[in-house]
Design an enzyme around this catalytic site. Sequence first.
Site, PDB file in Angstrom:
ATOM      1  N   VAL A 131      76.224  25.922  21.449  1.00  0.00           N
ATOM      2  CA  VAL A 131      75.507  26.996  20.760  1.00  0.00           C
ATOM      3  C   VAL A 131      75.190  26.449  19.367  1.00  0.00           C
ATOM      4  CG1 VAL A 131      77.724  27.974  19.933  1.00  0.00           C
ATOM      5  CG2 VAL A 131      75.720  29.465  20.115  1.00  0.00           C
ATOM      6  N   VAL A 285      69.032  17.081  25.007  1.00  0.00           N
ATOM      7  CA  VAL A 285      68.488  15.725  24.866  1.00  0.00           C
ATOM      8  C   VAL A 285      69.077  14.839  25.959  1.00  0.00           C
ATOM      9  CG1 VAL A 285      68.367  13.692  23.370  1.00  0.00           C
ATOM     10  CG2 VAL A 285      68.076  15.993  22.397  1.00  0.00           C
ATOM     11  N   HIS A 569      90.712  18.132  18.762  1.00  0.00           N
ATOM     12  CA  HIS A 569      90.250  17.344  17.621  1.00  0.00           C
ATOM     13  C   HIS A 569      89.839  15.929  18.009  1.00  0.00           C
ATOM     14  CE1 HIS A 569      93.278  20.115  15.367  1.00  0.00           C
ATOM     15  NE2 HIS A 569      92.145  20.741  15.599  1.00  0.00           N
ATOM     16  N   HIS A 612      92.690  19.304  11.107  1.00  0.00           N
ATOM     17  CA  HIS A 612      91.728  19.878  12.045  1.00  0.00           C
ATOM     18  C   HIS A 612      90.407  19.179  11.732  1.00  0.00           C
ATOM     19  CE1 HIS A 612      94.253  23.282  13.556  1.00  0.00           C
ATOM     20  NE2 HIS A 612      94.974  22.795  12.557  1.00  0.00           N
TER      21      HIS A 612
END
Length: 687
Positions: A131, A285, A569, A612
């Site tokens: 998104v 893409v 992560h 993070h």
Amino acid sequence: MRSLDLLVAASAAVTSVSATSPFHHRRSREVTKRAGTNVIDASQLNDSYDFVIAGGGLAGLAVAGRLAEDPSVTVLVLEAGMSGDDVADNINIPGYTYWHSLWGSDYDWSFATTAQDGLDNKPRTWPRGKVFGGSSATNGMYFTRPNKEEIDAWSTLLGDDSYADYWTWDSFYAASKKSETFHAPTDEAEAVAHITYDASLHGTDGPIHTTYPAVSFGFNGNWTDTCVAAGIPPTTDALGGDNLGAGITTSSINPETWTRSYSRSGYIDAVGSLANLHLLPQAHVTKINFNGSTTEGLTASGVTFQASADSAPATVTANKEVILTGGVVGSPHILLLSGVGPKDVLDSVGIEVQHELPGVGLHLQDHVSTAVQWTTSIETAGTVNASGSEYAKSTEFLSYINSANAYVNLTLIAGEAATQNLTATAATYLDTYMDFVPSSDETVKVGYKAIHDLTVDFMAGWVSQLEILLSVTTDGALIIQAGLQHPLSTGHLYLSSSDPFTQPAIDPGYLNHWADMFILREGVKLARAIGNTEPLSQFLSEEQYPGSAVQTDEDWENYLRTSASTEFHPVGSCGMMPLANGGVVDGSLKVYGLANVRVADSSVIPFELSSHIGSPTYAVAELAAQIIAKDHSTTQANATDASSSSSSASQNNATTGDDTKNGARSLSLPLSVAGLASAMFACRLFL
Ligand SMILES: *[C@@H]1O[C@H](CO)[C@@H](O)[C@H](O)[C@H]1NC(C)=O
Ligand SMILES: *[C@@H]1O[C@H](CO)[C@@H](O)[C@H](O)[C@H]1NC(C)=O
Ligand SMILES: *[C@@H]1O[C@H](CO)[C@@H](O)[C@H](O)[C@H]1NC(C)=O
Ligand SMILES: *[C@@H]1O[C@H](CO)[C@@H](O)[C@H](O)[C@H]1NC(C)=O
Ligand SMILES: *[C@@H]1O[C@H](CO)[C@@H](O)[C@H](O)[C@H]1NC(C)=O
Ligand SMILES: *[C@@H]1O[C@H](CO)[C@@H](O)[C@H](O)[C@H]1NC(C)=O
Ligand SMILES: *[C@@H]1O[C@H](CO)[C@@H](O)[C@H](O)[C@H]1NC(C)=O
Ligand SMILES: *[C@@H]1O[C@H](CO)[C@@H](O)[C@H](O)[C@H]1NC(C)=O
């Protein structure tokens, strides 16, 4: 314990917002103004743009927003996912991260890893936001920064690269601050959670707003004292280059509206409509198009994209550059689909080699984590949510997300003697582990050794090896999680198909190296020890997971093999390193062997950081925009072509100075662990 009586009792104890609350007048859940978001549909697409950015996630929108500040350049962002406008509340309301998550929805790539040898040969889910805003639209909003030593080691790794100075702590920190606007906590949250902070360590006018939730829970107020009693020092504020210690950390929330602050709201919507910026959603893409070469390598003329697997391909031209910001999975995937990568990987699926680059997809790392869970009769955010009360629907409550954490070094986890033994033993084990490096290419192996050696240095020193996190969002339970920060295990990403709509094979190599198992095992023991320490322990009842039957090292290792999973992560799949180290991009983020293609997202971070990864990725994007502007202003200054010499003054000032589905996994686990796994899944604990 989830009886009505207790819920009622718990609700009575809620630190409810009074009529005199400072938030009283902000009840309307206003979201950032969407005026002219630059979003177009395919019919409005121009034939060419100066910069074509593949991926409208965290990094892509940040880079686009910065590049478009120069009105003389045109910028297009192609995003595979939908805009997010139909699920604006799910994105904007912080608490909806838990209560109405987009995880597993059409807004999630829902990747899965390959079967993991270190995890009983089972796969794990890998959620990634699909998104505008990418994972910054769906994650748990932690805004943290790594240690100075880690970033300086990154710069050192670059050797004599002329852009190495961009990747020092000083430059990175300045870029990170440039991305941030910090806001002090509310009086209420500060008092309840015992928040400490040092505003001077934060940014003051960046696009991403950081603060703390409007309200908090007593468990957070117990956190730092309990950690101190368990031997972990407190930190006043972990965001200034020394993150070691326990505290309440910042989150990317805008307190003006108590909404999520993410790359779309901060870098795009807050700026408003721009004549030189187009964002096209549902544009996946599928490859870079090359049309020749110069002394600098293959030149990209643009990219090919499709709305979906069964729609027609379209192309768009890049006058200056193609910039890949597809993230740790998307960016290497596009390179491989374009014929840029290791020859064996391309040959295996019949993709013609355009440029052989052995490091693409290699050096993949991730944080791997597990948790301990106790029952409690004390109110949590999960209790409030389950109550369905008016308070549960309030803007203040819905701003609550978890943010109590601690970063700890190896001596705090395992003691001095074990640290010395571990670092010495890991060093002598290197030759053996080299056989596990998933490439026969010598440069990739040299790169692994370089990362290994700096990781062992980190272990012996100050640098955090583990993150410990407190989760207060489960009804009737409290969870303490432990996440390994600097794995010695190395993974890779490769192709199982040449079809762009089949996810690449993702193998993070979780717990392949015994030292990772050792550190995470000792780390989860520390998580249990914290839960058994006063003052926190007095509010906890039975240990549900893994439970008191787990005592020996072998018990713990078995528990890790069944319960451990991503902390979300991942980095390193297009690592920024010298070519001789199996690097994919140089210090200017340019892909080796390609004249005008860069990668500018978390995939270039060459090894894991104790943070993070969202916040460091904003720093990468800020630095990318500075470097790109500088490179083009230099080119333009030398160019004789008058039409291209009009770059804006402000840009010239740029200085250094930025899932198989869950079910597959749960079914394969023992019942109790499956319960924990699904509880974690439901809670989005670790994002
Ligand atoms: C510890 O947690 C309990 C339960 O939420 C709370 O009542 C108490 O105020 C907390 N203590 C501190 C020092 O915050
Ligand atoms: C698209 O093309 C039109 C017509 O050439 C131009 O005016 C406009 O600035 C372009 N927009 C972008 C974002 O490149
Ligand atoms: C390749 O395409 C770019 C446009 O993106 C153009 O500037 C360049 O001249 C082309 N090169 C060749 C060799 O056709
Ligand atoms: C939040 O509460 C609702 C009931 O009000 C419940 O259905 C839902 O499962 C809860 N969410 C979580 C993640 O606990
Ligand atoms: C050092 O670590 C190795 C590997 O974990 C272990 O086999 C050995 O017993 C340890 N030695 C000491 C002295 O702790
Ligand atoms: C690890 O952290 C502790 C607590 O801050 C500190 O005393 C110790 O010196 C650190 N270890 C190393 C090797 O720096
Ligand atoms: C432009 O000029 C600068 C300074 O004179 C020089 O370092 C650089 O190499 C030149 N760039 C190009 C593309 O010619
Ligand atoms: C650089 O920025 C400063 C302040 O932002 C401005 O005053 C100056 O004109 C700029 N210089 C150039 C060369 O753009």
